[in-house]
Motif scaffolding. Structure first.
Motif, PDB file in Angstrom:
ATOM      1  N   ARG A 137       0.820  -1.212   0.000  1.00 35.07           N
ATOM      2  CA  ARG A 137       0.000   0.000   0.000  1.00 35.07           C
ATOM      3  C   ARG A 137       0.859   1.270   0.000  1.00 35.07           C
ATOM      4  N   HIS A 140      -0.225   4.149  -2.169  1.00 36.86           N
ATOM      5  CA  HIS A 140      -1.612   4.619  -2.084  1.00 36.86           C
ATOM      6  C   HIS A 140      -1.711   5.927  -1.304  1.00 36.86           C
ATOM      7  N   ALA A 143      -6.816   8.468   1.013  1.00 40.89           N
ATOM      8  CA  ALA A 143      -8.214   8.215   0.635  1.00 40.89           C
ATOM      9  C   ALA A 143      -8.406   6.833   0.018  1.00 40.89           C
ATOM     10  N   GLU A 144      -7.307   6.231  -0.409  1.00 39.26           N
ATOM     11  CA  GLU A 144      -7.393   4.902  -1.027  1.00 39.26           C
ATOM     12  C   GLU A 144      -7.170   3.786   0.000  1.00 39.26           C
ATOM     13  N   LEU A 145      -7.095   4.157   1.250  1.00 38.70           N
ATOM     14  CA  LEU A 145      -6.850   3.174   2.316  1.00 38.70           C
ATOM     15  C   LEU A 145      -8.060   3.093   3.244  1.00 38.70           C
ATOM     16  N   SER A 146      -8.248   1.953   3.855  1.00 37.74           N
ATOM     17  CA  SER A 146      -9.325   1.814   4.849  1.00 37.74           C
ATOM     18  C   SER A 146      -8.942   2.574   6.119  1.00 37.74           C
ATOM     19  N   GLU A 149      -6.139   0.951   7.951  1.00 37.63           N
ATOM     20  CA  GLU A 149      -4.863   1.131   7.233  1.00 37.63           C
ATOM     21  C   GLU A 149      -4.330   2.553   7.403  1.00 37.63           C
TER      22      GLU A 149
HETATM   23  P1  ADP Z   1     -11.988  -2.285   5.453  1.00 37.73           P
HETATM   24  O1  ADP Z   1     -12.551  -3.646   5.203  1.00 37.73           O
HETATM   25  O2  ADP Z   1     -10.724  -2.337   6.265  1.00 37.73           O
HETATM   26  O3  ADP Z   1     -12.960  -1.246   5.915  1.00 37.73           O
HETATM   27  P2  ADP Z   1     -12.203  -1.193   2.778  1.00 37.73           P
HETATM   28  O4  ADP Z   1     -13.400  -2.033   2.428  1.00 37.73           O
HETATM   29  O5  ADP Z   1     -12.369   0.275   2.932  1.00 37.73           O
HETATM   30  O6  ADP Z   1     -11.439  -1.798   4.039  1.00 37.73           O
HETATM   31  O7  ADP Z   1     -11.088  -1.437   1.714  1.00 37.73           O
HETATM   32  C1  ADP Z   1     -10.636  -2.760   1.409  1.00 37.73           C
HETATM   33  C2  ADP Z   1      -9.306  -2.646   0.652  1.00 37.73           C
HETATM   34  O8  ADP Z   1      -9.467  -1.873  -0.530  1.00 37.73           O
HETATM   35  C3  ADP Z   1      -8.281  -1.944   1.502  1.00 37.73           C
HETATM   36  O9  ADP Z   1      -7.135  -2.768   1.551  1.00 37.73           O
HETATM   37  C4  ADP Z   1      -7.969  -0.644   0.807  1.00 37.73           C
HETATM   38  O10 ADP Z   1      -6.581  -0.412   0.741  1.00 37.73           O
HETATM   39  C5  ADP Z   1      -8.523  -0.819  -0.575  1.00 37.73           C
HETATM   40  N1  ADP Z   1      -9.215   0.421  -0.963  1.00 37.73           N
HETATM   41  C6  ADP Z   1     -10.256   1.011  -0.325  1.00 37.73           C
HETATM   42  N2  ADP Z   1     -10.666   2.128  -0.955  1.00 37.73           N
HETATM   43  C7  ADP Z   1      -9.839   2.276  -2.020  1.00 37.73           C
HETATM   44  C8  ADP Z   1      -9.737   3.232  -3.080  1.00 37.73           C
HETATM   45  N3  ADP Z   1     -10.544   4.307  -3.161  1.00 37.73           N
HETATM   46  N4  ADP Z   1      -8.770   3.067  -3.987  1.00 37.73           N
HETATM   47  C9  ADP Z   1      -7.928   2.025  -3.919  1.00 37.73           C
HETATM   48  N5  ADP Z   1      -7.979   1.065  -2.955  1.00 37.73           N
HETATM   49  C10 ADP Z   1      -8.924   1.190  -2.031  1.00 37.73           C
END
Ligand code: ADP
Ligand code: ADP
Length: 225
Positions: A137, A140, A143-146, A149
């Motif tokens: 990651r 990233h 905003a692209e991380l949960s 994360e």
């Molecule tokens: P969680 O289950 O921890 O809440 P999310 O469902 O938000 O996580 O995201 C699941 C995975 O997708 C995470 O590993 C995250 O890095 C990735 N992810 C989430 N949103 C984006 C995005 N906008 N762009 C790229 N990757 C994303």
């Protein structure tokens, strides 16, 4: 020797006015090397005031602040800023990562501010991200991380400059209970692996129970809990 020693800390807001509030009233706190202390405080008790003083962001009306062997009481802002950047890591309830930079860059930037060469800063960021399971990651943006994360990246950023003391305010407070549990466990293993000292404010007594000891802020002083 203690990493952080606060002695006789007093802090009053609105002194001499009808709204005078004596928030800290002769507070003492010592955090030993490698010790992880939980800080529990009812809302309004002065937790933020205490963390700002320990974090060298605010000064007490009286009392002394010693960090990593240096007495910073009455020191100039510049001296305090240098000590803050060198010796302290901060984690908040919300990650406060820079949105336009990648996870790795967010960990590299505070090192560059401390004059760490870019290559070494990048290697350190990669190593930290790997330790919290976020190697893939690194590129990233926040905003692209949960949420979990994002907080793990914030921990890496806090540890980037190998501080003597970590100050954390509800570090997993905005996560759902299950994620909070996992992410907190990760923070604790990072802290333990590096022998870091920490003062971690939390309302979560289960999390507090996993630290070395708990202190409670009550009427301007700390009592053992
Ligand atoms: P969680 O289950 O921890 O809440 P999310 O469902 O938000 O996580 O995201 C699941 C995975 O997708 C995470 O590993 C995250 O890095 C990735 N992810 C989430 N949103 C984006 C995005 N906008 N762009 C790229 N990757 C994303
Ligand atoms: P906590 O973080 O435990 O909620 P704070 O340290 O933010 O507590 O505040 C403790 C008390 O001091 C509160 O009653 C708050 O309203 C008051 N207070 C905090 N900052 C200021 C300020 N800058 N000026 C006046 N009163 C303040």
């Amino acid at each position: 020797s203690d990493v952080l020693a606060l002695t006789g800390i007093e802090k009053t807001y609105n002194r001499g006015e009808p709204g005078q509030i004596d928030v800290l009233r002769g507070l003492d706190l010592a955090v030993g090397r490698g010790e992880v202390v939980a800080l529990v405080a009812p809302s309004g008790a002065g937790k933020s005031t205490l963390l700002h003083i320990a974090g060298l962001l605010d000064t007490p009306d009286s009392g002394s602040v010693t960090l990593n062997g240096a007495d910073l009481t009455g020191q100039r802002d510049m001296v305090r800023t240098i000590a803050r950047r060198r010796d302290l890591g901060f984690v908040y309830q919300f990650h406060h990562l820079l949105p336009e930079f990648s996870a790795a860059e967010n960990i590299i930037l505070p090192q560059l501010a401390n004059a760490v060469p870019e290559k070494r800063a990048a290697a350190r960021a990669a190593e930290l991200l790997e330790r919290v399971g976020l190697k893939d990651r690194a590129g990233h943006r926040p905003a692209e991380l949960s949420g979990g994360e994002q907080q793990r990246v914030a921990f890496c950023r806090a540890l980037a400059n190998q501080p003597a003391l970590l100050l954390a305010d509800e570090p997993t407070g905005n996560l759902d209970p299950e994620t909070s549990d996992k992410v907190f466990a990760m923070l604790m293993s990072l802290v333990r692996e590096t022998g870091l000292s920490a003062l971690i404010a939390t309302h979560n007594l289960d999390l507090a129970a996993r630290m070395d000891r708990t202190v409670r802020l009550e009427q301007g002083r700390l009592v053992a809990a």
